[in-house]
Design a protein around this motif. Structure first.
Motif, short mmCIF file in Angstrom:
data_model
loop_
_atom_site.label_atom_id
_atom_site.label_comp_id
_atom_site.label_asym_id
_atom_site.label_seq_id
_atom_site.Cartn_x
_atom_site.Cartn_y
_atom_site.Cartn_z
N ASN A 195 12.84 -8.02 0.71
CA ASN A 195 14.03 -8.29 1.01
C ASN A 195 14.72 -9.39 0.36
O ASN A 195 15.80 -9.34 0.08
CB ASN A 195 13.81 -8.75 2.35
N ALA A 196 13.91 -10.19 -0.33
CA ALA A 196 14.28 -11.33 -1.29
C ALA A 196 14.91 -10.76 -2.64
O ALA A 196 15.90 -11.07 -3.16
CB ALA A 196 13.25 -12.28 -1.87
N ILE A 240 18.59 -10.82 -4.44
CA ILE A 240 18.81 -10.90 -5.90
C ILE A 240 19.81 -9.99 -6.30
O ILE A 240 20.72 -10.14 -6.82
CB ILE A 240 17.66 -10.96 -6.58
N GLY A 241 19.61 -8.87 -6.22
CA GLY A 241 20.52 -7.47 -6.60
C GLY A 241 21.67 -7.73 -5.90
O GLY A 241 22.52 -6.85 -6.63
N GLN A 242 22.02 -8.33 -4.80
CA GLN A 242 23.58 -8.26 -4.31
C GLN A 242 24.40 -9.57 -5.00
O GLN A 242 25.45 -9.48 -4.58
CB GLN A 242 23.29 -8.33 -2.68
N GLN A 243 23.71 -10.34 -5.74
CA GLN A 243 24.34 -11.30 -6.41
C GLN A 243 25.13 -10.69 -7.58
O GLN A 243 24.86 -10.02 -8.13
CB GLN A 243 23.36 -12.53 -6.82
N PRO A 244 26.22 -11.68 -7.95
CA PRO A 244 26.92 -11.24 -9.24
C PRO A 244 25.81 -11.42 -10.47
O PRO A 244 24.90 -12.00 -10.38
CB PRO A 244 27.80 -12.72 -9.68
N TYR A 245 25.94 -10.37 -11.40
CA TYR A 245 24.78 -9.96 -12.40
C TYR A 245 23.38 -9.68 -11.75
O TYR A 245 22.58 -10.23 -12.21
CB TYR A 245 24.81 -11.10 -13.46
#
Length: 284
Positions: free
Chosen positions: A64-65, A69-74
């Motif tokens: 889930n973590a 991370i993948g949903q953040q900018p860049y």
């Protein structure tokens, strides 16, 4: 921590001269891996803490973590870096096992520790591969472990295996708690290169983090053992996210979840500091 306290933890029971040397690339991957592991644990703890303060979201484990991370900018670039770091940590774990970089030895206790390093490496290989697949846009499933645990309940032998796995997991949790309390992890730091502030941070973050992680492991092991005994519910508790959800469902669950979330973030700080200040016996 005072100078006296610092010397108390300095390489207690640890003989650097007897350790095999490692090439410089192992040090580089080891440091990157510790930091990447810290990033993942910090996000796991932060997600739990965010639920506690009513800021939304839901508790989850390492996968889930990584998704977060993948949903953040860049996000894809960040996932790529995390994947490289986790794969580096995998390489370091396997070198620990094969080359005995910790001086564990070849007696029964030493072989058990080295086997643990190898299994840990496999775990982070899978996690790093998952992060890499998301970074490359290949998707990936966050499920699968639960169905495997449930499958074990279909036979007596499977329940025995699940019970043994639960007992081992509880034992690992107790080991983490003792390790955190005794603070022997401080022997891994190059204390001479750390300021007093960083030594204090390493001591307190390591203690809080390892004890908290041990509690989470003990909870996972308890539910696995209970499932094996009762023959039901084996797929309900199979990882860190499930353990956090179990904590949240208890009386005063939000308070407990906040404490555990803070502890996991402390463990992340411990990992990051190890990435910066850990001793490596590098071949010249």
């Amino acid at each position: 921590m005072s100078t006296t306290s610092a010397s108390r933890f300095s390489w207690h029971g640890f003989q650097e001269a007897r350790l095999p040397k490692v090439p410089s690339w192992v040090e580089t991957l080891g440091r990157a891996g510790h930091i990447a592991k810290g990033v993942v644990y910090f996000i796991v703890g932060f997600l739990a803490f965010r639920v506690t303060i009513g800021a939304g979201g839901e508790v989850g484990g390492a996968r889930n973590a990584i998704q977060e991370i993948g949903q953040q900018p860049y996000g894809k670039a960040m996932l790529g870096l995390v994947a490289i770091g986790l794969l580096g940590y995998t390489a370091w774990r396997w070198v620990q096992a094969a080359k005995d970089t910790e001086g564990a030895g070849t007696d029964t206790k030493g072989l058990v520790k080295r086997t643990g390093y190898a299994i840990s490496g496999l775990t982070y290989l899978l996690l790093g591969g998952y992060a890499g697949s998301l970074a490359l846009g290949l998707g990936g499933s966050s499920s699968g472990g639960n169905s495997q645990a449930s499958f074990l309940l279909d036979s007596t032998a499977g329940r025995v295996v699940l019970g043994i796995a639960g007992a081992i997991t509880i034992g690992v949790g107790i080991y983490f708690m003792i390790k955190g309390y005794q603070a022997k992890f401080m022997s891994k730091y190059h204390l001479a290169e750390m300021s007093n502030t960083f030594r204090q941070a390493a001591l307190h973050a390591g203690r809080i983090g390892l004890i908290t992680r041990g509690i989470a492991f003990a909870i996972i092991g308890y539910f696995l053992a209970q499932s094996a005994w009762q023959g039901t519910g084996g797929g309900e508790i199979a990882g860190m996210g499930d353990a956090l959800s179990a904590i949240a469902s208890q009386t005063y669950g939000r308070i407990l979840l906040g404490v555990v979330g803070f502890g996991l973030m402390a463990y992340a700080v411990h990992m990051a500091l190890l990435g910066c200040y850990r001793r490596f016996n590098v071949a010249s």
